[in-house]
Design a protein around this motif. Structure first.
Motif: not given
Length: 159
Positions: A18-23, A25-32
């Motif tokens: 989870y890369l978001g700022d909890k305000k 930005d709700c960004t999720l990174r899935i690797t591999d």
């Protein structure tokens, strides 16, 4: 299907971040990425007493597939290799071609089609392809079999 909290799900440690700022930005990174990652994803916001869910985002993970036509030929026939993927690719994508796991020299093309002209028995082998930037994820191999073509001659003895 019941929603699953991936932040604590087995098998997702180090795979989901989870890369978001909890305000805002709700960004999720899935690797591999794995084929099993194909699913609908949504964020759920939980406040003091209320729950809000965002609209789902669909993710489809696909493989690169090599199609060979035909897979068994006689010498001097042509074979067409086609590299297919459901991914949206840059219009100037480069395709790499492999025989028995090794790059075929001077075979990188901007076309998903590669033709083996007038094959010989030396062309027998396992072929695969990959898309530029993802050479570490080649297609499954397809096997080409080249049969020897025998020439029959009729001799007439003249006395």
């Amino acid at each position: 299907m019941e929603a699953e909290d991936l932040s604590s799900a087995a098998g997702y440690e180090g795979h989901i971040e989870y890369l978001g700022d909890k305000k805002s930005d709700c960004t999720l990174r899935i690797t591999d990425l794995r084929l099993s990652d194909s699913a609908g994803y949504r964020f759920r916001l939980i406040t003091s007493g209320d729950k809000f869910a965002g609209s789902p985002v669909s993710l489809t993970v696909t493989d690169v597939v090599l199609e060979m036509d035909p897979t068994s030929v006689s010498e001097r026939e042509n074979v067409t290799l086609t590299c297919r993927t459901k991914c949206t690719l840059d219009p100037i994508t480069v395709y790499s071609w492999y025989k028995n796991g090794q790059p075929i020299p001077n075979s990188n093309t901007s076309s998903p089609v590669y033709i083996l002209f007038s094959v010989s028995s030396e062309d027998t082998g396992r072929y695969s392809c990959a898309v530029e930037g993802h050479e570490d994820l080649p297609s499954a191999e397809e096997t080409l079999t080249v049969r020897c073509k025998y020439m029959w001659f009729k001799y007439i003895l003249v006395y």
